[in-house]
Enzyme design. Structure first.
Site, PDB file in Angstrom:
ATOM      1  N   HIS A 270      36.268  34.669  35.148  1.00 38.02           N
ATOM      2  CA  HIS A 270      36.759  35.802  35.944  1.00 38.02           C
ATOM      3  C   HIS A 270      37.814  35.346  36.941  1.00 38.02           C
ATOM      4  CE1 HIS A 270      36.238  38.674  39.426  1.00 38.02           C
ATOM      5  NE2 HIS A 270      36.573  39.487  38.447  1.00 38.02           N
TER       6      HIS A 270
ATOM      7  N   GLU B  20      40.964  34.952  35.065  1.00 40.76           N
ATOM      8  CA  GLU B  20      41.550  36.267  34.755  1.00 40.76           C
ATOM      9  C   GLU B  20      42.441  36.751  35.898  1.00 40.76           C
ATOM     10  OE1 GLU B  20      40.307  40.656  35.545  1.00 40.76           O
ATOM     11  OE2 GLU B  20      38.694  39.584  34.527  1.00 40.76           O
ATOM     12  N   HIS B  21      41.994  36.570  37.132  1.00 40.34           N
ATOM     13  CA  HIS B  21      42.803  36.942  38.293  1.00 40.34           C
ATOM     14  C   HIS B  21      44.073  36.100  38.376  1.00 40.34           C
ATOM     15  CE1 HIS B  21      40.203  39.531  41.048  1.00 40.34           C
ATOM     16  NE2 HIS B  21      39.462  39.376  39.970  1.00 40.34           N
TER      17      HIS B  21
ATOM     18  N   GLU C  93      35.411  41.028  46.262  1.00 33.26           N
ATOM     19  CA  GLU C  93      34.935  41.793  45.104  1.00 33.26           C
ATOM     20  C   GLU C  93      33.426  41.627  44.937  1.00 33.26           C
ATOM     21  OE1 GLU C  93      35.829  42.083  40.272  1.00 33.26           O
ATOM     22  OE2 GLU C  93      37.033  40.770  41.547  1.00 33.26           O
TER      23      GLU C  93
END
Length: 448
Positions: free
Chosen positions: A73, A76-77, A153
């Site tokens: 993740h 991905e950012h 997040e």
């Protein structure tokens, strides 16, 4: 294409293209396997004026070690933060300047990066997305910036108990298995994660044999292949001949822990409940029967749980059942959100409904309705290019066969009452686990 055919394609060091389906409800689906092992699938739908272009990588959170938790993740950012040719602003501005959109998501078993644009702007989307995947620099300053974003997040997710309860449930039944971890990682794993860790993960896993490119809309397959090859020429993905990675192993099956109870005390207006247990793995032949059963039990407003708990008694606003399927395991569960004082009654009704279905099965009329819901969901879900693009990639990654719409509908039609009732007896009659979030102290509520 079989494993043997793919191996032969790689050994010959040339691209191999096949037409897979010509669907009267869709378009022509074609697949090209490049010498590097990278696969390109397209569905040409001339009536549409848009194209969705996605790059899918066969790596997700379950592929991380405990110390790497959240790395997929995090990456991905970072891939949108800049390449050797483009800054982060360039990446977003170039796509938005033509009215397009880009995004990405990480799951437990794969990661997807995609763009949706007008058909005339597909060349730009191909160039930008291939650049993002192959040439990202992972600048140290960007790592620190995105670390802060991801920590926010994670904190935001913890403020959404209706989402968090599903993660608590997965953690309870999977225990220390990677499928029980948060996709985002935790503050304890993200805070110390270094650029070197992320870069090593990137270089090791983002390789051509693990990548599928899928595109759907008004396009020409050969033109897409040419543009992808040009965009990747000279990059790490323009690699020597290799065989595409196969499916994740379905064995040994992951064993879930039954009878777990997790109660999280949180000062919330609602209580959030997930009750469930083991489901079936992704390639289980009973997955179409499960789709029908799920619709009957808690898949819509006419479902048993919705009618019993919301419509007749007004105990919850949201109540539904769901199934999650992975290569080697699955989950089947019921969610309800209700006032804290109504939790015991909602749990009692849910358990009674599950026990009744396990013992007595469902009716022929319910099966017919469940089949209709499943077929409508399949077809209506293909009304946009993004859904079609996802279907192509998942068919290749997860099933090795992008079934045509007619094939899918035939699979649903073939489901029998006996199959659904046998599955109901197995899934609804098992020992359940429970996850609850709400304002509860020890002894406040009877959860067993």
């Amino acid at each position: 294409m079989t494993t043997r055919e793919r191996a032969g394609a790689s050994a010959s060091a040339r691209a191999v293209t096949r037409t897979l389906t010509t669907d009267p409800l869709g378009g022509t689906v074609r697949r090209t396997v490049l010498p590097s092992g990278l696969r390109i699938l397209t569905e040409a739908v001339p009536a549409m004026r848009s194209v969705s272009f996605g790059v899918w990588v066969a790596i997700g959170s379950r592929d991380e070690t405990p110390a790497q938790s959240g790395c997929s993740h995090f990456l991905e950012h970072l891939l949108f933060k800049g390449t050797r040719k483009r800054s982060a602003l360039d990446i977003s501005a170039q796509i938005e300047a033509v009215g397009g959109e880009t995004n990405a998501f990480t799951t437990k078993e794969y990661t997807c990066y995609y763009a949706r644009v007008l058909d005339a702007d597909l060349p730009l989307a191909v160039d930008v997305m291939c650049d993002v995947i192959a040439n990202s620099v992972l600048a140290p300053a960007d790592v620190e910036t995105e670390r802060g974003v991801i920590l926010e997040e994670i904190a935001m997710h913890e403020d959404e108990p209706g989402d968090e309860v599903h993660d608590i449930f997965a953690s309870a039944v999977y225990g220390k298995h990677p499928l029980g971890r948060l996709i985002s990682g935790t503050e304890e794993t993200i805070s110390p994660m270094t650029r070197r860790q992320i870069d090593t993960f990137y270089r090791r896993h983002y390789v051509a044999p693990s990548i599928v490119i899928a595109a759907a809309g008004n396009l020409d397959h050969n033109a897409v292949v040419r543009r992808v090859r040009a965009a990747l020429a000279g990059t790490v993905l323009d690699s020597p001949a290799a065989t595409p990675v196969g499916h994740r192993p379905s064995t040994p099956a992951v064993r879930l822990r039954a009878g777990q109870v997790r109660v999280t005390n949180k000062d919330s207006e609602q209580a959030h409940v997930v009750l469930g247990g083991a489901g079936i793995a992704r390639l289980d032949d009973r997955r179409f029967a499960l789709s029908v059963l799920n619709n009957v039990l808690g898949g819509g407003m006419s479902s048993r749980l919705f009618q019993e708990i919301r419509e007749q008694r007004g105990l919850a606003y949201s109540v539904y059942s769901y199934a999650s399927q992975f290569a080697d395991s699955g989950l089947f569960a019921v969610y309800a959100g209700c006032a804290p004082g109504k939790v015991e009654e909602v749990l009692d009704l849910t358990r009674t409904s599950l026990a009744t279905v396990a013992r007595d099965g469902v009716t022929a009329a319910e099966i017919a309705r469940g089949k209709g819901m499943a077929k409508g969901s399949y077809v209506l879900g293909l009304e946009d290019t993004g859904s079609r693009m996802s279907r192509l990639a998942k068919g290749e990654f997860l099933y090795d066969d992008p079934l045509s719409v007619d094939d899918l509908l035939a699979k649903v039609d073939a489901v029998t009452l006996d199959e659904v009732n046998a599955l109901a007896a197995e899934l609804c009659g098992q020992e359940m686990s429970l996850a609850v979030i709400g304002p509860f102290e020890d002894g406040d509520v009877r959860f067993s």
